[in-house]
Structures are given as structure tokens and as C-alpha cells.
Scaffold this motif. Structure first.
Motif, PDB file in Angstrom:
ATOM      1  N   VAL A  29      17.897 120.536 -13.252  1.00  0.00           N
ATOM      2  CA  VAL A  29      16.676 121.305 -13.025  1.00  0.00           C
ATOM      3  C   VAL A  29      16.908 122.760 -13.426  1.00  0.00           C
ATOM      4  CG1 VAL A  29      14.943 122.034 -11.336  1.00  0.00           C
ATOM      5  CG2 VAL A  29      16.078 119.819 -11.073  1.00  0.00           C
ATOM      6  N   PHE A  30      15.924 123.333 -14.115  1.00  0.00           N
ATOM      7  CA  PHE A  30      15.927 124.766 -14.409  1.00  0.00           C
ATOM      8  C   PHE A  30      14.791 125.410 -13.618  1.00  0.00           C
ATOM      9  CE2 PHE A  30      18.404 123.170 -17.856  1.00  0.00           C
ATOM     10  CZ  PHE A  30      19.264 124.201 -18.204  1.00  0.00           C
ATOM     11  N   ASN A  31      15.111 126.446 -12.871  1.00  0.00           N
ATOM     12  CA  ASN A  31      14.090 127.119 -12.066  1.00  0.00           C
ATOM     13  C   ASN A  31      14.467 128.582 -11.876  1.00  0.00           C
ATOM     14  OD1 ASN A  31      11.727 127.244 -10.339  1.00  0.00           O
ATOM     15  ND2 ASN A  31      13.142 127.417  -8.618  1.00  0.00           N
ATOM     16  N   ASP A  32      13.649 129.493 -12.409  1.00  0.00           N
ATOM     17  CA  ASP A  32      13.944 130.926 -12.277  1.00  0.00           C
ATOM     18  C   ASP A  32      13.066 131.620 -11.238  1.00  0.00           C
ATOM     19  OD1 ASP A  32      11.493 131.055 -13.484  1.00  0.00           O
ATOM     20  OD2 ASP A  32      12.178 132.020 -15.324  1.00  0.00           O
ATOM     21  N   ARG A  33      12.246 130.839 -10.511  1.00  0.00           N
ATOM     22  CA  ARG A  33      11.376 131.354  -9.446  1.00  0.00           C
ATOM     23  C   ARG A  33      10.343 132.355  -9.953  1.00  0.00           C
ATOM     24  NH1 ARG A  33      13.642 131.912  -3.435  1.00  0.00           N
ATOM     25  NH2 ARG A  33      14.589 129.869  -3.211  1.00  0.00           N
ATOM     26  N   SER A  34      10.006 132.287 -11.230  1.00  0.00           N
ATOM     27  CA  SER A  34       9.019 133.232 -11.764  1.00  0.00           C
ATOM     28  C   SER A  34       7.605 132.883 -11.312  1.00  0.00           C
ATOM     29  CB  SER A  34       9.077 133.249 -13.295  1.00  0.00           C
ATOM     30  OG  SER A  34       8.775 131.969 -13.824  1.00  0.00           O
ATOM     31  N   GLN A  35       7.377 131.615 -10.938  1.00  0.00           N
ATOM     32  CA  GLN A  35       6.057 131.187 -10.482  1.00  0.00           C
ATOM     33  C   GLN A  35       6.064 131.050  -8.966  1.00  0.00           C
ATOM     34  OE1 GLN A  35       3.569 131.161 -12.799  1.00  0.00           O
ATOM     35  NE2 GLN A  35       5.293 131.913 -14.018  1.00  0.00           N
ATOM     36  N   THR A  36       5.095 131.672  -8.313  1.00  0.00           N
ATOM     37  CA  THR A  36       5.133 131.792  -6.852  1.00  0.00           C
ATOM     38  C   THR A  36       4.047 131.007  -6.127  1.00  0.00           C
ATOM     39  OG1 THR A  36       3.743 133.784  -6.943  1.00  0.00           O
ATOM     40  CG2 THR A  36       6.128 134.102  -7.045  1.00  0.00           C
ATOM     41  N   SER A  37       3.119 130.392  -6.840  1.00  0.00           N
ATOM     42  CA  SER A  37       1.940 129.838  -6.159  1.00  0.00           C
ATOM     43  C   SER A  37       2.303 128.773  -5.133  1.00  0.00           C
ATOM     44  CB  SER A  37       0.943 129.273  -7.175  1.00  0.00           C
ATOM     45  OG  SER A  37       1.494 128.168  -7.860  1.00  0.00           O
ATOM     46  N   SER A  38       3.249 127.880  -5.451  1.00  0.00           N
ATOM     47  CA  SER A  38       3.618 126.834  -4.501  1.00  0.00           C
ATOM     48  C   SER A  38       4.271 127.421  -3.257  1.00  0.00           C
ATOM     49  CB  SER A  38       4.574 125.826  -5.157  1.00  0.00           C
ATOM     50  OG  SER A  38       3.924 125.059  -6.141  1.00  0.00           O
ATOM     51  N   ARG A  39       5.046 128.490  -3.429  1.00  0.00           N
ATOM     52  CA  ARG A  39       5.788 129.065  -2.315  1.00  0.00           C
ATOM     53  C   ARG A  39       4.898 129.883  -1.384  1.00  0.00           C
ATOM     54  NH1 ARG A  39      11.203 128.570  -3.184  1.00  0.00           N
ATOM     55  NH2 ARG A  39      11.669 130.114  -1.576  1.00  0.00           N
ATOM     56  N   VAL A  40       3.872 130.540  -1.918  1.00  0.00           N
ATOM     57  CA  VAL A  40       3.038 131.404  -1.079  1.00  0.00           C
ATOM     58  C   VAL A  40       1.783 130.684  -0.576  1.00  0.00           C
ATOM     59  CG1 VAL A  40       3.820 133.407  -2.379  1.00  0.00           C
ATOM     60  CG2 VAL A  40       1.591 132.397  -2.924  1.00  0.00           C
ATOM     61  N   ALA A  41       1.547 129.454  -1.038  1.00  0.00           N
ATOM     62  CA  ALA A  41       0.326 128.731  -0.670  1.00  0.00           C
ATOM     63  C   ALA A  41       0.268 128.484   0.839  1.00  0.00           C
ATOM     64  CB  ALA A  41       0.254 127.406  -1.423  1.00  0.00           C
ATOM     65  N   GLY A  42      -0.929 128.211   1.316  1.00  0.00           N
ATOM     66  CA  GLY A  42      -1.110 127.938   2.739  1.00  0.00           C
ATOM     67  C   GLY A  42      -0.426 126.673   3.195  1.00  0.00           C
ATOM     68  N   GLU A 281       0.816 138.311   0.190  1.00  0.00           N
ATOM     69  CA  GLU A 281       1.437 137.545  -0.880  1.00  0.00           C
ATOM     70  C   GLU A 281       0.403 137.151  -1.921  1.00  0.00           C
ATOM     71  OE1 GLU A 281       4.859 135.019   1.413  1.00  0.00           O
ATOM     72  OE2 GLU A 281       2.781 134.424   1.784  1.00  0.00           O
ATOM     73  N   ALA A 282       0.871 136.903  -3.140  1.00  0.00           N
ATOM     74  CA  ALA A 282      -0.026 136.498  -4.222  1.00  0.00           C
ATOM     75  C   ALA A 282       0.680 135.508  -5.131  1.00  0.00           C
ATOM     76  CB  ALA A 282      -0.486 137.714  -5.034  1.00  0.00           C
ATOM     77  N   GLY A 283      -0.107 134.657  -5.781  1.00  0.00           N
ATOM     78  CA  GLY A 283       0.435 133.706  -6.754  1.00  0.00           C
ATOM     79  C   GLY A 283      -0.671 133.173  -7.638  1.00  0.00           C
ATOM     80  N   MET A 284      -0.284 132.712  -8.832  1.00  0.00           N
ATOM     81  CA  MET A 284      -1.243 132.150  -9.782  1.00  0.00           C
ATOM     82  C   MET A 284      -1.310 130.639  -9.638  1.00  0.00           C
ATOM     83  SD  MET A 284      -2.932 134.274 -11.653  1.00  0.00           S
ATOM     84  CE  MET A 284      -3.459 133.113 -12.910  1.00  0.00           C
ATOM     85  N   ARG A 285      -2.469 130.143  -9.200  1.00  0.00           N
ATOM     86  CA  ARG A 285      -2.651 128.695  -9.141  1.00  0.00           C
ATOM     87  C   ARG A 285      -2.818 128.137 -10.556  1.00  0.00           C
ATOM     88  NH1 ARG A 285      -6.607 130.862  -6.063  1.00  0.00           N
ATOM     89  NH2 ARG A 285      -6.390 130.809  -3.801  1.00  0.00           N
TER      90      ARG A 285
END
Length: 345
Positions: A29-42, A281-285
Motif C-alpha cells: 500500500v502507498f499512502n501519503d495522507r494527502s487526502q483527508t476526507s475519510s479521516r475528518v468525516a463524521g 477540520e476540512a476535506g474534499m469529498r
């Protein structure tokens, strides 16, 4: 040679990796944590669209798959991240109550809409017209879920935290090479990061920015998830997550005062007590034009795949969609036309 390279470790990546693990497939798995939507979601799983009292797309089919999936994952990780909590929908009028009863009489909604209205017993909430209770709902502690899963991947030495470099990917007829790794398949589960993917950025991923605030309200003492114009989600220790906003034009993960003020304004119509904003917090869905997931095989390269576009219902959709893709790759099980990316070829 491994069976799979998976790019991204949000909901899509985690659920797909679990299908691989349970079926004894080798993967990295490659994951750089650049996308936050799953982590900040309700983190809510809720089968009903509460604005209109309608069933979410295929929720009756997806929800049982999701509940079983998360229960098995909790057991594997030995972590409790799934909390069964009812959602109470605040009614704004007698007319809304009547619409609730009409919806509850429909066959697909009967299992989820309680016909016994709930009176408000919390003096700190402004609720003049009672609540409707949604059944079969709950919330995931998504940060605990993803951190626990990443820890397991690290222990197995199959997690790379550097950013995936598309230019280093060499696609052959029967396998791919990435630096010193060879694999039979690559599955891109990048969320909104897919807009930078040269293989799949032709797909109509729009993106919708969502922002949440976290408040501390010592006097509130509310155990249910409350839905009015916003969701109020109890976190414990007098903390609550409040959200979310929907903005399509702003394409970053930065918090804004505008969104914070919007949430505070809506929250003030619900609460009759003091509170303090302690987080933002903010993230792109990863939203799609036709509001359906993006699942399937690249039109040219038969060993490149995508799993994306779950929007704001990812908690419910992800386990079902991930299994659909796995079965399609391994057993050639046809994908549902609504989710297959060939609809955009």
C-alpha cells in the motif's frame, strides 16, 4: 511479484485491502495522507436521506454488508471503532411529521423509520415538534480505524508512506513495475487525489469540500446523533462534532471562517446552551457528476483499476463497492452498470 499495489488508504483503500487480506492475496500500500476526507468525516452510517425522507441509493443492500464488514474488522484489529447510535431527526413542522409517517409506510423505508415519535427531553435543545428516530444507524471512529489498520500494515512491512510517483509506473501486458516492486494489478483508491492521476483523471470527479467543527458543551449532555440543518454527533467527554458544509468551488483541504460561521449559525438554531469551538477540520469529498461510484478497469491497460467516488455516503458504500471490484477482478463477476466506469468511456 505481489498480487496488488493499492494507492490510498481512506475508506476505499482500507476496504479493498481487507478483501485482499481475507482472500490471502499479497499486496503493498502507498499512502501519503494527502487526502483527508475519510479521516475528518463524521463517520455516520445512515440509510436515509433525511432532507427528503428517502432511502439512500441501494442502502438496503449496502448497509448489511457494511455492518458485517466493520464487525469483522473490529475483531481482526481488536479495536472498538463502531458505535451503534440512533439518529434523531428534528422536525420543523407538523407537515414534516406527516411526511415522515408517509415515508415510514413505504416497504423499503419501514425497517429504518420508527413510527413512534420521540419527545424532546433535553432542555438544551430547541425542538418544538418532536423527533423521528432512524433505526440501524451508528458512527465509526474513522481516525481510530485508519490508524489501527495502518499500524497493522506497518507491522507487516507492506505500507509505504511516500507519495506515489506515476512517472515511475511501467505498465506491461501481464504485470506492472514500480521501482523495485512488481505486481499483477494496481488499484487506485485516491479519493479526490485522483484528479492528478494521469490514468484516471478523465473521469468526472467533481469534488465537494466539507468542513466540520468540534465543540465542547458541558451542559448539553446529549447521547443521540441529532439531525436538524446540521448533524450534531456526540464524541464523549462533552465533545460534539458538528457538520457538514458542502462547497464545490473551493478545492483544497484548508478550513475557512466562512464555513465555521455557517456551522455556528445553524448550530445556534438548535442549541440553547453555551459551547466552545475547540476544533475545525476540512476535506474534499470525492463526488461524481451522476452521484454514483467510479469502479472498474482502465479502458487501455487491463491491470489498472479504480475504486473511488463514494461522496458523502462512503461509510455505507465502501465495503459493498470494494467487494464488487474484488469479485470483478478475481472472478470476472460483472459490475453493476451504475458504478462501472465504462459509462464514461
Amino acid at each position: 511479484m505481489v498480487d496488488y499495489i493499492v494507492i490510498g488508504l481512506g475508506l476505499a483503500g482500507t476496504t479493498f485491502c481487507e478483501n485482499l487480506r481475507k482472500n490471502k492475496k499479497s499486496f503493498v500500500v502507498f499512502n501519503d495522507r494527502s487526502q483527508t476526507s475519510s479521516r475528518v468525516a463524521g463517520g455516520l452510517y445512515n440509510p436515509v436521506i433525511l432532507k427528503r425522507f428517502t432511502l439512500s441509493w441501494r442502502a438496503d443492500e449496502q448497509l448489511p454488508v457494511a455492518i458485517e464488514f466493520y464487525a469483522q474488522l473490529e475483531q481482526f484489529l481488536n479495536v472498538k471503532f463502531d458505535e451503534k447510535l440512533n439518529v434523531l431527526r428534528k422536525f420543523a413542522s407538523i407537515e414534516e411529521q406527516n411526511l415522515w409517517f408517509e415515508a415510514a409506510d413505504k416497504d423499503k423505508l419501514k425497517p429504518f423509520l420508527d413510527t413512534k415519535l420521540v419527545s424532546n427531553e433535553n432542555s438544551r435543545l430547541k425542538v418544538p415538534f418532536q423527533f423521528g428516530k432512524v433505526l440501524g444507524t451508528g458512527k465509526l471512529n474513522t481516525k481510530l480505524l485508519f490508524n489501527s489498520y495502518a499500524k497493522w500494515l506497518e507491522q507487516e512491512c507492506i505500507l509505504y508512506t511516500d507519495t506515489f510517483d506515476y512517472s515511475q509506473l511501467q505498465v506491461g501486458q501481464d504485470h506492472v513495475s514500480y521501482k523495485d516492486i512488481k505486481a499483477k494489478n494496481v488499484v487506485f483508491t485516491e479519493g479526490y487525489g485522483m484528479v492528478h492521476n494521469p490514468y484516471f483523471n478523465y473521469l468526472p470527479l467533481q469534488g465537494s469540500k466539507g468542513e466540520y467543527i468540534v465543540i465542547k458543551a458541558r451542559a448539553l449532555n446529549e447521547a443521540y446523533i441529532i439531525k436538524s440543518s446540521i448533524f450534531l454527533i456526540p464524541l464523549g467527554d462533552d465533545m460534539y462534532k458538528v457538520g457538514a458544509t458542502y462547497h464545490r468551488n473551493n478545492k483544497d483541504n484548508l478550513t475557512t471562517e466562512e464555513a465555521k460561521n455557517e456551522l455556528v449559525s445553524k448550530l445556534d438554531t438548535l442549541l440553547d446552551c453555551s459551547y466552545e469551538v475547540v476544533g475545525h477540520e476540512a476535506g474534499m469529498r470525492p463526488t461524481v457528476k451522476d452521484r454514483r461510484p467510479l469502479v472498474g478497469q482502465h479502458p487501455t491497460y487491463n491491470n489498472l483499476w479504480v475504486l473511488n467516488g463514494f461522496g458523502s455516503h462512503g461509510i455505507t458504500i465502501a465495503p459493498w463497492a470494494a467487494r464488487s471490484l474484488y469479485d470483478h477482478i478475481e472472478f470476472n463477476t460483472p459490475l453493476l452498470e451504475e458504478i462501472d466506469i465504462t459509462r464514461f468511456n
